[in-house]
Design a protein around this motif. Structure first.
Motif, PDB file in Angstrom:
ATOM      1  N   TRP A 271       0.821  -1.214   0.000  1.00  0.00           N
ATOM      2  CA  TRP A 271       0.000   0.000   0.000  1.00  0.00           C
ATOM      3  C   TRP A 271       0.854   1.262   0.000  1.00  0.00           C
ATOM      4  CZ3 TRP A 271      -4.937  -0.291  -1.107  1.00  0.00           C
ATOM      5  CH2 TRP A 271      -5.788   0.788  -0.870  1.00  0.00           C
ATOM      6  N   ASN A 272       0.442   2.260  -0.763  1.00  0.00           N
ATOM      7  CA  ASN A 272       1.079   3.579  -0.723  1.00  0.00           C
ATOM      8  C   ASN A 272       0.463   4.324   0.458  1.00  0.00           C
ATOM      9  OD1 ASN A 272       1.923   6.220  -1.039  1.00  0.00           O
ATOM     10  ND2 ASN A 272       1.495   6.326  -3.221  1.00  0.00           N
ATOM     11  N   HIS A 273       1.082   4.190   1.615  1.00  0.00           N
ATOM     12  CA  HIS A 273       0.507   4.750   2.838  1.00  0.00           C
ATOM     13  C   HIS A 273       0.535   6.275   2.825  1.00  0.00           C
ATOM     14  CE1 HIS A 273       0.018   0.894   4.937  1.00  0.00           C
ATOM     15  NE2 HIS A 273       1.134   0.531   4.338  1.00  0.00           N
ATOM     16  N   GLU A 274       1.511   6.854   2.175  1.00  0.00           N
ATOM     17  CA  GLU A 274       1.605   8.317   2.134  1.00  0.00           C
ATOM     18  C   GLU A 274       0.392   8.922   1.419  1.00  0.00           C
ATOM     19  OE1 GLU A 274       4.633  11.815   0.530  1.00  0.00           O
ATOM     20  OE2 GLU A 274       5.275   9.729   0.534  1.00  0.00           O
ATOM     21  N   ALA A 275       0.007   8.316   0.300  1.00  0.00           N
ATOM     22  CA  ALA A 275      -1.147   8.812  -0.458  1.00  0.00           C
ATOM     23  C   ALA A 275      -2.441   8.096  -0.070  1.00  0.00           C
ATOM     24  CB  ALA A 275      -0.909   8.650  -1.954  1.00  0.00           C
ATOM     25  N   ASN A 276      -2.317   7.069   0.780  1.00  0.00           N
ATOM     26  CA  ASN A 276      -3.452   6.238   1.200  1.00  0.00           C
ATOM     27  C   ASN A 276      -4.203   5.685  -0.004  1.00  0.00           C
ATOM     28  OD1 ASN A 276      -5.132   4.891   2.986  1.00  0.00           O
ATOM     29  ND2 ASN A 276      -6.599   6.580   3.108  1.00  0.00           N
ATOM     30  N   GLU A 277      -3.462   5.007  -0.864  1.00  0.00           N
ATOM     31  CA  GLU A 277      -4.045   4.383  -2.049  1.00  0.00           C
ATOM     32  C   GLU A 277      -3.141   3.255  -2.514  1.00  0.00           C
ATOM     33  OE1 GLU A 277      -4.274   7.805  -4.562  1.00  0.00           O
ATOM     34  OE2 GLU A 277      -2.215   7.602  -5.299  1.00  0.00           O
ATOM     35  N   SER A 278      -3.663   2.397  -3.352  1.00  0.00           N
ATOM     36  CA  SER A 278      -2.861   1.298  -3.881  1.00  0.00           C
ATOM     37  C   SER A 278      -1.870   1.818  -4.913  1.00  0.00           C
ATOM     38  CB  SER A 278      -3.764   0.243  -4.524  1.00  0.00           C
ATOM     39  OG  SER A 278      -4.258   0.714  -5.761  1.00  0.00           O
ATOM     40  N   PRO A 279      -0.769   1.101  -5.132  1.00  0.00           N
ATOM     41  CA  PRO A 279       0.179   1.509  -6.185  1.00  0.00           C
ATOM     42  C   PRO A 279      -0.477   1.625  -7.551  1.00  0.00           C
ATOM     43  CG  PRO A 279       1.175  -0.132  -4.770  1.00  0.00           C
ATOM     44  CD  PRO A 279      -0.279  -0.053  -4.364  1.00  0.00           C
TER      45      PRO A 279
ATOM     46  N   THR B 102      -1.950   5.045  -7.741  1.00  0.00           N
ATOM     47  CA  THR B 102      -0.903   6.058  -7.850  1.00  0.00           C
ATOM     48  C   THR B 102      -0.338   6.110  -9.266  1.00  0.00           C
ATOM     49  OG1 THR B 102      -0.301   5.700  -5.521  1.00  0.00           O
ATOM     50  CG2 THR B 102       1.315   6.820  -6.912  1.00  0.00           C
TER      51      THR B 102
ATOM     52  N   SER C 299      -0.699   9.020 -12.356  1.00  0.00           N
ATOM     53  CA  SER C 299       0.470   9.607 -12.999  1.00  0.00           C
ATOM     54  C   SER C 299       0.411   9.427 -14.509  1.00  0.00           C
ATOM     55  CB  SER C 299       1.752   8.978 -12.439  1.00  0.00           C
ATOM     56  OG  SER C 299       2.892   9.524 -13.059  1.00  0.00           O
TER      57      SER C 299
ATOM     58  N   ASN D  20       4.503   1.220 -16.542  1.00  0.00           N
ATOM     59  CA  ASN D  20       4.028   2.263 -15.630  1.00  0.00           C
ATOM     60  C   ASN D  20       3.947   3.631 -16.310  1.00  0.00           C
ATOM     61  OD1 ASN D  20       3.695   0.408 -13.515  1.00  0.00           O
ATOM     62  ND2 ASN D  20       5.840   0.561 -12.926  1.00  0.00           N
TER      63      ASN D  20
END
Length: 342
Positions: A81-89, A92, A96, A321
């Motif tokens: 988990w991308n904890h900083e953005a509180n979302e899954s990779p 994220t 982008s 990506n």
């Protein structure tokens, strides 16, 4: 020639735009039980994904699978988990990709286009984003599911959801859905360049091209996915200039008891190690964005299978990506499908 003004009581009509809508698989809103349950319920209720008789499948899904699986799947999502953005990779990366594609599209077409993204499962949902685009004045939409190879459970279900979303619109926009782009030279070159970045000039004993799996009977029913995966691997080998036998095509994410496309990645990497091949690289050409299947399954379960069987060096090559070359592939696909609209 002058245009007559609209009557005072006429609903507003915005200047016409062309929408560019990219679609990814989807992601839960969080890794807690209820977020995972909602996501898995939508995903596993899709008839393109699980086509078992609903009278048999739904009781099993609701009463057994969805009481347990949200806990295990949530634990796996928590690991990546991308904890900083509180979302899954996946979220994220898709954000982008959209921002970069939007910037390139606006360089080329300015305010004539609107670029957005949706998810087949979870949020932002396809109906919500289509509604937003229509309300913004999009009279035409180029729809780009981020699946290089066509498959019923990926490309087709994304298109299904788009068409269901159109059923909710009073004034439907014109739609162009893009064809699979597995054999595009720019896509194959971007894949090859990602291999070169990871490995340099070195040719590994084996490069395992691991594609998401699906039941073997889908192939027998006419789904072209298996053949398109094989073609992708062949074109990648030719672009790299490697000899035959270095790249193996395998399939991951097996679900249920029936026979799926083989060989299974998790079994194949272990067999390579038992044969004395202790160094491999793994790439996932069917995934446009790193996600639970690549970051956790490949770098977790599949890596462990290889190492436990005696393997030593395991290199995972990330998905394309938001690499600029990947964004250029998307833009080129859009260019070819937007002709006559801007």
């Amino acid at each position: 020639m002058t245009t007559s003004p609209l009557p005072a009581d006429h609903p507003p009509v915005l200047p016409a735009k062309t929408g560019i809508l990219i679609a990814n698989l989807g992601t839960p809103d969080g890794y807690d039980y209820w977020s995972m349950r909602r996501y898995l319920n939508e995903f596993l209720s899709d008839r393109r994904v699980i086509d078992i008789n609903r009278l048999i499948w739904q009781p099993l899904l609701q009463l057994v699978i969805l009481t347990k699986r949200p806990f295990t799947s949530g634990a796996n999502y928590k690991l990546i988990w991308n904890h900083e953005a509180n979302e899954s990779p996946l979220m994220t990366i898709t954000k982008s990709q959209t921002e970069m594609l939007r910037a390139r599209a606006h360089e080329e077409w300015g305010d004539q286009v609107m670029v957005d993204f949706c998810m087949r499962y979870g949020n932002p949902s396809t109906p919500d984003v289509v509604d937003r685009m229509v309300k913004a004045g999009c009279r035409r939409i180029v729809f780009l599911p981020l699946y290089p190879q066509y498959a019923g459970p990926t490309s087709a279900t994304a298109n299904d959801q788009l068409f269901r979303a159109l059923m909710q619109q009073t004034w439907q926009p014109a739609i162009r859905t893009v064809e699979p782009y597995l054999n595009r030279p720019d896509y194959i070159k971007a894949l090859a360049d990602s291999v070169r970045r990871a490995l340099g000039d070195r040719i590994p004993p084996k490069l395992v091209a691991s594609y998401h799996g699906m039941p073997q009977r889908y192939l027998m029913q006419g789904d072209p996915y298996h053949c398109q995966c094989q073609k992708t691997s062949r074109l990648l080998k030719e672009e790299l200039g490697w000899p035959d036998g270095v790249i193996d095509t395998t399939f991951q994410s097996v679900f249920g008891r029936e026979e799926w496309l083989r060989p299974y990645t998790v079994e194949h990497v272990a067999e390579l190690a038992r044969q004395g091949i202790t160094e491999i690289a793994v790439i996932s050409p069917a995934f446009a964005s790193d996600c639970i299947e690549t970051l956790e399954e490949i770098n977790g379960e599949i890596r462990e299978s290889f190492e436990e069987a005696g393997g030593h060096e395991f290199t995972y090559i990330p998905c394309l990506n938001d690499d600029p070359a990947h964004i250029e592939v998307m833009l080129n696909v859009v260019r070819e499908n937007i002709v006559g609209w801007v």
